[in-house]
Write an enzyme that holds these catalytic residues in place. Structure first.
Site, PDB file in Angstrom:
ATOM      1  N   LYS A  68       9.251 -11.268  -1.878  1.00 44.23           N
ATOM      2  CA  LYS A  68       8.581 -10.364  -0.938  1.00 44.23           C
ATOM      3  C   LYS A  68       9.511  -9.199  -0.605  1.00 44.23           C
ATOM      4  O   LYS A  68      10.653  -9.406  -0.214  1.00 44.23           O
ATOM      5  CB  LYS A  68       8.185 -11.107   0.339  1.00 44.23           C
ATOM      6  CG  LYS A  68       7.380 -10.243   1.318  1.00 44.23           C
ATOM      7  CD  LYS A  68       6.829 -11.078   2.464  1.00 44.23           C
ATOM      8  CE  LYS A  68       7.868 -11.362   3.513  1.00 44.23           C
ATOM      9  NZ  LYS A  68       8.231 -10.155   4.309  1.00 44.23           N
ATOM     10  N   THR A  69       9.001  -7.997  -0.761  1.00 40.65           N
ATOM     11  CA  THR A  69       9.812  -6.803  -0.550  1.00 40.65           C
ATOM     12  C   THR A  69       9.232  -5.940   0.562  1.00 40.65           C
ATOM     13  O   THR A  69       8.061  -6.032   0.915  1.00 40.65           O
ATOM     14  CB  THR A  69       9.883  -5.958  -1.837  1.00 40.65           C
ATOM     15  OG1 THR A  69       8.544  -5.549  -2.203  1.00 40.65           O
ATOM     16  CG2 THR A  69      10.493  -6.745  -2.983  1.00 40.65           C
ATOM     17  N   LYS A 105       1.358  -4.303   4.370  1.00 40.42           N
ATOM     18  CA  LYS A 105       0.427  -4.441   5.501  1.00 40.42           C
ATOM     19  C   LYS A 105      -0.398  -3.163   5.702  1.00 40.42           C
ATOM     20  O   LYS A 105      -0.382  -2.547   6.766  1.00 40.42           O
ATOM     21  CB  LYS A 105       1.158  -4.782   6.799  1.00 40.42           C
ATOM     22  CG  LYS A 105       1.895  -6.119   6.778  1.00 40.42           C
ATOM     23  CD  LYS A 105       2.513  -6.403   8.137  1.00 40.42           C
ATOM     24  CE  LYS A 105       3.251  -7.736   8.145  1.00 40.42           C
ATOM     25  NZ  LYS A 105       4.532  -7.660   7.394  1.00 40.42           N
ATOM     26  N   GLY A 110     -10.083   3.726   4.529  1.00 40.41           N
ATOM     27  CA  GLY A 110     -10.132   3.418   3.113  1.00 40.41           C
ATOM     28  C   GLY A 110      -9.465   4.436   2.209  1.00 40.41           C
ATOM     29  O   GLY A 110      -8.683   4.082   1.320  1.00 40.41           O
ATOM     30  N   THR A 112      -7.139   6.566   2.822  1.00 42.32           N
ATOM     31  CA  THR A 112      -5.690   6.601   2.996  1.00 42.32           C
ATOM     32  C   THR A 112      -5.018   5.413   2.329  1.00 42.32           C
ATOM     33  O   THR A 112      -4.006   5.575   1.629  1.00 42.32           O
ATOM     34  CB  THR A 112      -5.341   6.637   4.495  1.00 42.32           C
ATOM     35  OG1 THR A 112      -5.903   7.809   5.080  1.00 42.32           O
ATOM     36  CG2 THR A 112      -3.832   6.653   4.695  1.00 42.32           C
TER      37      THR A 112
END
Length: 386
Positions: A68-69, A105, A110, A112
């Protein structure tokens, strides 16, 4: 946490069985990878330099199935699509057998989120197998990301080949007026003589006054075509020596996957039961793209649910204190639980561990400790012995 409910069939099913039933190609691949490596560990690589990130991925890669980055934390991130940080992470992912999860996250309208996903300097979709979305903007964000991934997928295994040819035509190919001649055509009759007229006024073209005719020096031809690229690599130009592939499994599929942020491990978060239920409904409506959730427990409840649950906020007590020892929070709202509780009781499939590994005296050895504990909890959950 771990709300009381009837156990869903996926709770007791092995990852091999769930791979057979997975409709999402990337979920199928991940379940098989987990069985192969005997690992359900994700490393949260929250470091601040590209060199440290790549070094960590190389050292811890053998123990994990997901990296995970947070690319925007990383100073010195090289954005070059073929030789940059994303491409180098891709080579390490193939070498050690793990998927890359950019913890972006997404949480905007939409249009953007589509641009954040597929454009800009990072072009996250090119190197991250998995991303996640905050559902606060509503289901439209999930739909928009799915559409963007589908467009990318339709073009990604083709590349544009451009060829440029430069040549000087031979004199026999042109008539005396400079027109190209087709050798197979019938010569046209000569035009009638035109009356003599004074020369035209000067223009942007230079006119010679010595009676010589202008000549064509060269012709440049530019041709572009789409050609298929068969190998699902992150970059089209992999440095020599970086083409190692983890034994026992093929390269990941081209399809991208989405995790919905349904629950958090931080104290006082605003993710209500209604919010979580809306996340589950959005996942069911986008099964071709949504792999699962970031959650504190399994969220599979209907018979057809087959989602993966990945859980942050996991930490072990210091080695020697036993797994049931006390695990304190970080003083900044983060609350921790052990692999035994998250995997064995709550039904999480993959634990996400960051500082518990990164701050250890030997991150590599600590990653192995977490891998063993999480895998043991999984085996006990499905009724097998470690």
């Amino acid at each position: 946490m771990c709300s009381a409910r009837d156990r869903h069939p996926t709770f007791k099913a092995s990852f091999a069985e769930r791979a057979n039933n997975a409709s999402h190609p990337l979920a199928n691949y991940l379940f098989r990878l987990m069985e192969l490596k005997k690992s359900n560990l994700c490393l949260s690589a929250d470091v601040t330099s590209a060199r440290e990130l790549l070094t960590l991925a190389d050292r811890i890669g053998p123990s994990i199935v997901v990296l995970k980055t947070h690319y925007d934390l990383v100073a010195g991130w090289d954005y070059h699509p073929q030789t940059g940080t994303g491409a180098k992470l891709g080579a390490l992912a193939r070498k050690h057998g793990f998927l890359i999860f950019e913890d972006r996250k997404f949480g905007d309208i939409g249009s953007t989120v589509q641009q954040q996903y597929t454009a800009g300097t990072a072009r996250i979709i090119d190197w991250a197998h998995i991303v996640n979305v905050n559902m606060v903007p509503g289901k439209a964000a999930v739909t928009a990301l799915q559409q963007a991934a589908a467009r990318w997928r339709s073009r990604v295994n083709y590349e544009v080949r451009t060829s440029v040819s430069v040549g000087t035509p031979v004199s026999d190919s042109f008539d005396e007026n400079g027109e190209e001649v087709d050798e197979n055509s019938t010569p046209a009759p000569p035009p009638p003589p035109a009356p003599k007229e004074p020369p035209p006024p000067s223009s942007n073209f230079r006119t010679e006054h010595n009676g010589r005719k202008g000549s064509i020096v060269s012709i440049t031809t530019l041709t572009q075509s789409f050609e298929p690229v068969d190998s699902p690599r992150f970059a089209n130009a992999i440095a020599e020596g970086d083409e190692l592939l983890y034994a026992g499994i093929e390269e990941p599929p081209w399809e991208r996957g989405l995790l919905i942020l349904a629950q958090m491990s931080s104290e006082g978060n605003f993710m209500t039961k209604e919010y979580t239920q809306a996340c589950v409904e959005a996942a069911r409506e986008h099964k071709d793209f949504v792999m699962g959730f970031i959650s504190q427990e399994t969220l599979n409840s209907q018979p057809t649910d087959a989602f993966i649950s990945m859980t942050p906020g996991c930490q072990l007590p210091p080695d020697g204190e036993g797994e049931d020892g006390n695990v304190a929070g970080d003083g900044l709202g983060q609350q921790y639980n052990t692999p035994s509780k998250l995997v064995g009781l709550c039904g999480s499939d993959i634990i996400i561990v960051g500082r518990g590994i990164l701050k250890a005296a030997s991150p590599k050895e600590e990653a192995e400790r977490y891998r063993r504990k999480a895998w043991k909890a999984y085996l006990e959950r499905i009724g097998q012995h470690a």
